[in-house]
Design an enzyme around this catalytic site. Structure first.
Site, PDB file in Angstrom:
ATOM      1  N   HIS A   1      -3.428  -5.511   0.700  1.00 16.97           N
ATOM      2  CA  HIS A   1      -3.122  -5.940   2.061  1.00 16.97           C
ATOM      3  C   HIS A   1      -3.425  -7.435   2.200  1.00 16.97           C
ATOM      4  CE1 HIS A   1      -2.424  -1.929   3.720  1.00 16.97           C
ATOM      5  NE2 HIS A   1      -3.485  -1.519   3.054  1.00 16.97           N
TER       6      HIS A   1
ATOM      7  N   CYS B   1       0.836  -1.201   0.000  1.00 26.37           N
ATOM      8  CA  CYS B   1       0.000   0.000   0.000  1.00 26.37           C
ATOM      9  C   CYS B   1       0.875   1.258   0.000  1.00 26.37           C
ATOM     10  CB  CYS B   1      -0.980  -0.028   1.165  1.00 26.37           C
ATOM     11  SG  CYS B   1      -2.359   1.118   0.971  1.00 26.37           S
TER      12      CYS B   1
END
Length: 500
Positions: A436, A337
């Site tokens: 994630h 991310c």
């Protein structure tokens, strides 16, 4: 409010163990056949969770829903506060960004609106479930904040819930903190406290008994259990306080040395939990270039302020050291991310989403450029990851405010839903993705770590299901709490409380 029986867990301070005890009760109630929902009205955390319908809530409530065997939903954590810069946070309401606010404005301008959202969410859950496990935040004895608090005794009153107060004996002064908390509660709120649980106890409980007897005689409040410290508990953490459980030193030569960069706005650090569960991985937190050494793997986790955290890395010598290790072929790097964005050529912020800076140079290890946008993306993702000549089915979730575009030399890491996601260096030793839970995918994680084991001449491992480990951990936690807490008495008091 309607049919559900509620119970609320509050603590004498942050990190007293409320989330873990609440998770245990979610599992126990589910085991006993009750349809159970977790609830935390207001959560301040940079560890978040994406529900199946694409809403963002606190990680702890998502995990508690998993423990209860139900799908997570926005009503379980209607307000999520995500600190983004000094004195400012992003406010997420019912799973969607509401706006950025400073603490004073939030307290004075948002209170009534927030309370209305909380009330409606609680009513929805109370109508659809049999048990509601409610978690407080911080301490209910913050007398300077109680006139406008939205997460402790006001919620207990709203739900007409009995309260169990949790004290952490590991920090010392547990009786003082329990007695002090009780003494600072308003008389009507104090009557809601049906008992206390002393958490994280180590040693012979018989030596504690004189203190328990004194406490009950002094306060008139029963001790409902003393929960011994449970080692190797890998339930997802709620906030960065739990990061202290990581080791800071490197183990033997055969161990896989994993260095996790701990920048100030680290977010969704539960991405590395599967590495903690690997018996030959030594995971350590690093905040300065001098601490980095020569690890096998460097993980750049998520960040709530990617630009500020990238500048932090540059100032502390981390950025230059990481680039050198990669160029020397001495480390693999995985960016997740915000960490993925940092690995690119540049991060642009034309709308001032994170800072007044229009752009900042990245580490230049991946051929991408990122532009931060006002709209947040929160989705569940699944696709095929290609790495080391193999294809792996992977799934996870995305939470980000920016989009990354390819530059010459770009190679995608994942094909997801008809689009390219993530990127990899030409030698595949640097990987980046918005997904994630990348390491929660067992086949990929095992292949990735076995490549390092092969280089080090260490024994290879077979794939172990992290999901199976997590389910076993929920059961282990529930059995542990059942053994040391009078759960039957709590249920009896829950029923009696509703008849008062």
């Amino acid at each position: 409010m309607a049919k559900a029986l509620p119970i609320m867990f509050q603590g004498t301070h942050s990190d007293a163990g409320k989330s873990v005890i609440a998770t245990a009760f979610c599992r126990m109630f589910a085991q006993d056949g009750w349809k159970t929902a977790p609830f935390k009205s207001q959560n301040m955390s940079l560890n978040s969770y994406v529900t199946p319908d694409g809403n963002e809530i606190g990680r702890a409530q998502g995990i508690q829903a998993e423990a209860a065997g139900v799908a997570a939903r926005a009503e379980m954590n209607p307000i999520l506060i995500k600190p983004s810069r000094e004195h400012e946070s992003q406010i997420v309401v019912l799973g969607k960004p509401y706006g950025n606010m400073q603490a004073f404005a939030y307290r004075n301008e948002f209170f009534h609106q927030g309370l209305a959202v909380i009330r409606q969410s609680l009513e929805t859950l109370m109508n659809e479930y049999d048990r509601i496990v409610i978690e407080g935040a911080g301490s209910p004895a913050e007398v300077n904040l109680n006139d406008r608090e939205l997460v402790n005794m006001r919620i207990a009153r709203l739900a007409n819930a009995p309260v169990v107060l949790i004290g952490d004996i590991e920090r010392g002064g547990v009786f003082a903190s329990l007695v002090g908390t009780l003494s600072l509660l308003e008389p009507e709120d104090r009557k809601r406290v049906i008992g206390v649980i002393i958490n994280k106890f180590r040693g012979d409980v018989s030596l504690l008994k004189p203190g328990l007897d004194w406490f009950e005689q002094h306060t008139g409040v029963p001790v409902l259990g003393v929960v011994p410290y449970l080692p190797d508990l890998t339930i997802d953490a709620e906030d960065s306080l739990s990061l202290e459980r990581f080791a800071s030193s490197v183990g033997g030569e055969e161990a896989i040395d994993v260095a996790v960069i701990r920048y100030p706005k680290i977010a969704n650090f539960t991405d590395i939990d599967p590495l903690l569960a690997e018996p030959d991985c030594r995971v350590r937190l690093v905040t300065h270039g001098d601490e980095l050494g020569a690890p096998d793997v460097i993980v750049l986790p998520g960040s709530k302020n990617t630009i500020e955290d990238l500048i932090y890395m540059k100032k502390r010598g981390l950025a230059s050291r990481i680039v050198s290790l990669v160029n020397e072929g001495k480390a693999r790097v995985v960016g997740l991310c915000g960490g993925y964005q940092m690995l690119g050529a540049v991060i642009r912020d034309p709308y001032g989403v994170e800072t007044p800076l229009p752009e900042v140079k990245g580490l230049g290890l991946l051929p991408i450029e990122t532009t931060l946008e006002r709209t947040k993306i929160t989705i569940r993702t699944e696709g095929m990851l290609t790495w080391a000549g193999e294809r792996f089915s992977v799934q996870g979730y995305e939470i980000h405010m920016g989009r990354s575009a390819p530059l010459p030399g770009y190679a995608p890491l994942i094909e997801a839903d008809g689009r390219h996601e993530g990127a990899k260096h030409s030698d595949e030793r640097v990987l980046g993705t918005y997904m994630h839970d990348l390491f929660h995918n067992d086949a990929f994680r095992t292949a990735f770590l076995n490549a390092i084991r092969r280089e080090k001449g260490a024994p290879l491992h077979g794939a172990v299901s992290f999901h199976t480990r997590k389910e076993a951990m929920f059961d282990r936690l529930a059995a542990h709490v059942r053994e040391h807490v009078d759960v039957g008495r709590i249920e009896q008091m829950m029923r009696q409380f509703q008849r008062l």
